[in-house]
Design a protein around this motif. Sequence first.
Motif, PDB file in Angstrom:
ATOM      1  N   UNK A  40       0.816  -1.216   0.000  1.00 55.58           N
ATOM      2  CA  UNK A  40       0.000   0.000   0.000  1.00 55.58           C
ATOM      3  C   UNK A  40       0.849   1.264   0.000  1.00 55.58           C
ATOM      4  N   UNK A  41       2.029   1.190   0.597  1.00 57.17           N
ATOM      5  CA  UNK A  41       2.916   2.347   0.548  1.00 57.17           C
ATOM      6  C   UNK A  41       3.398   2.589  -0.875  1.00 57.17           C
ATOM      7  N   UNK A  42       3.726   1.533  -1.598  1.00 58.77           N
ATOM      8  CA  UNK A  42       4.172   1.705  -2.985  1.00 58.77           C
ATOM      9  C   UNK A  42       3.022   2.196  -3.874  1.00 58.77           C
ATOM     10  N   UNK A  43       1.783   1.793  -3.555  1.00 61.49           N
ATOM     11  CA  UNK A  43       0.636   2.317  -4.286  1.00 61.49           C
ATOM     12  C   UNK A  43       0.477   3.807  -4.023  1.00 61.49           C
ATOM     13  N   UNK A  44       0.615   4.228  -2.753  1.00 64.47           N
ATOM     14  CA  UNK A  44       0.527   5.652  -2.420  1.00 64.47           C
ATOM     15  C   UNK A  44       1.579   6.454  -3.183  1.00 64.47           C
ATOM     16  N   UNK A  45       2.809   5.943  -3.235  1.00 65.28           N
ATOM     17  CA  UNK A  45       3.889   6.638  -3.928  1.00 65.28           C
ATOM     18  C   UNK A  45       3.643   6.668  -5.441  1.00 65.28           C
ATOM     19  N   UNK A  46       3.130   5.581  -5.956  1.00 68.89           N
ATOM     20  CA  UNK A  46       2.838   5.521  -7.403  1.00 68.89           C
ATOM     21  C   UNK A  46       1.852   6.607  -7.797  1.00 68.89           C
TER      22      UNK A  46
END
Length: 434
Positions: free
Chosen positions: A370-376
């Motif tokens: 979910x952190x990588x989704x937020x950054x994406x």
Amino acid sequence: MSPLPAPPQRPPSGTLPQRVLLVENSRAFTSMLGHEIRTRVELPVTVASSLAEAGRLLERFDDWFLVLTGLVLADGDRDAVLDFFATRNLPTVVVSGVYDEDLRQRALARQVIDYVLKNAPGAVDYLVWLVRRLERNRRISALVVDDSPSARAYAGGLLSMYGYRVVEADDGASGLLAVEKDATIRLAVVDQEMPGMEGVEFTRRLRAIRARDRVAVVGLSGNADPTLIPRFLKNGANDFLRKPYSREEFFCRISQNVDQLELIGTLQDLATRDFLTGLPNRRHFLENSERLLPKWLSSHQPVAAAMLDIDHFKHINDTWGHEAGDLALCAVAASVSGHARPQDLVARFGGEEFCLLVPGLDAANADDYFESLRMRIGQLRVPVGDTALSLTVSIGVCRSGDPSHDSLHQLISEADRRLYLAKAGGRDRVVSHG
């Protein structure tokens, strides 16, 4: 049944030819039909008024998909026109100004898909439909199940001429195996009189693995038994053709059934997908989640539910307009969809909120997911007028494991509560505890 010419060869690459050649000496007709095909089917149309001009165009480009040709040209009579395209192995539709039964029979005996009267009411609409149908057929596999090699080759040759990818089987067992292996099979043409498994029984067994909205079945038989048609239909067939059948009847029946499949698919999309973003809608997400969540939990897979909300979305609408808001929603939806794995469930939940149900990740991997989704999403730059809009999102996550968080309602409710905490904590963050 008369033999058919060899079907046109498909290109070796994955790119399908797109260009339509319209050969006709009436400028008014070519202008009208060409415009309709370009706008309604979105295929490029090139016009020629003579065989010589058509020949130069065929040499100049190599991505020809279909020829629509008249038969009254300055440099060729009717037979010359038919021979010109038949020798080049190009899928061809004849568009004639007069009805001539002898000519129609001669045309259909060659590599000609259809013979259409251009002056008939609705001719342009029919031709546009025909071009669209032939273009779409190239992405569909059709199964022919018949123990007779000649009958199988004849039906398969017709389907190939109409653009379908043809799969052949010489008995019912082989046909069922082909359907299980190839998800692109959307049509099955099945003969009744086969050893081991008759067509009606094949249809009954096929329906156990492929519903009516997945595969259309057309039964075939030369048997005059009046009970055969209702037996086929009651066991799941969509249609029936009595042998011997004409090419035109075969094409019309096949096309009608494939049209109906596509219409069902369109209606299903309208019912299950969000119109703006193309993501599954809330209802579809909840139905699938209620079905899959118990399976995941019973197999001891961890499941994470997440609620995602676009930050300051009202400010985007108020400042940039609702069109910019729609662009932002579509951009975030594309990022969510691109980030999700095949087993994940995602949806636009409503407004600027999205929901995800993600199985099989432990706590650390779920946090990374979910952190990588937020950054994406934070890296998105959405073009709006002369500038680009930056976006951030807040995400609340709840993982299964706590007995109070093992129903779908509990998981989503807790994820929604944590989304509120992410908003209250400054936005642009993931909150998975608290």
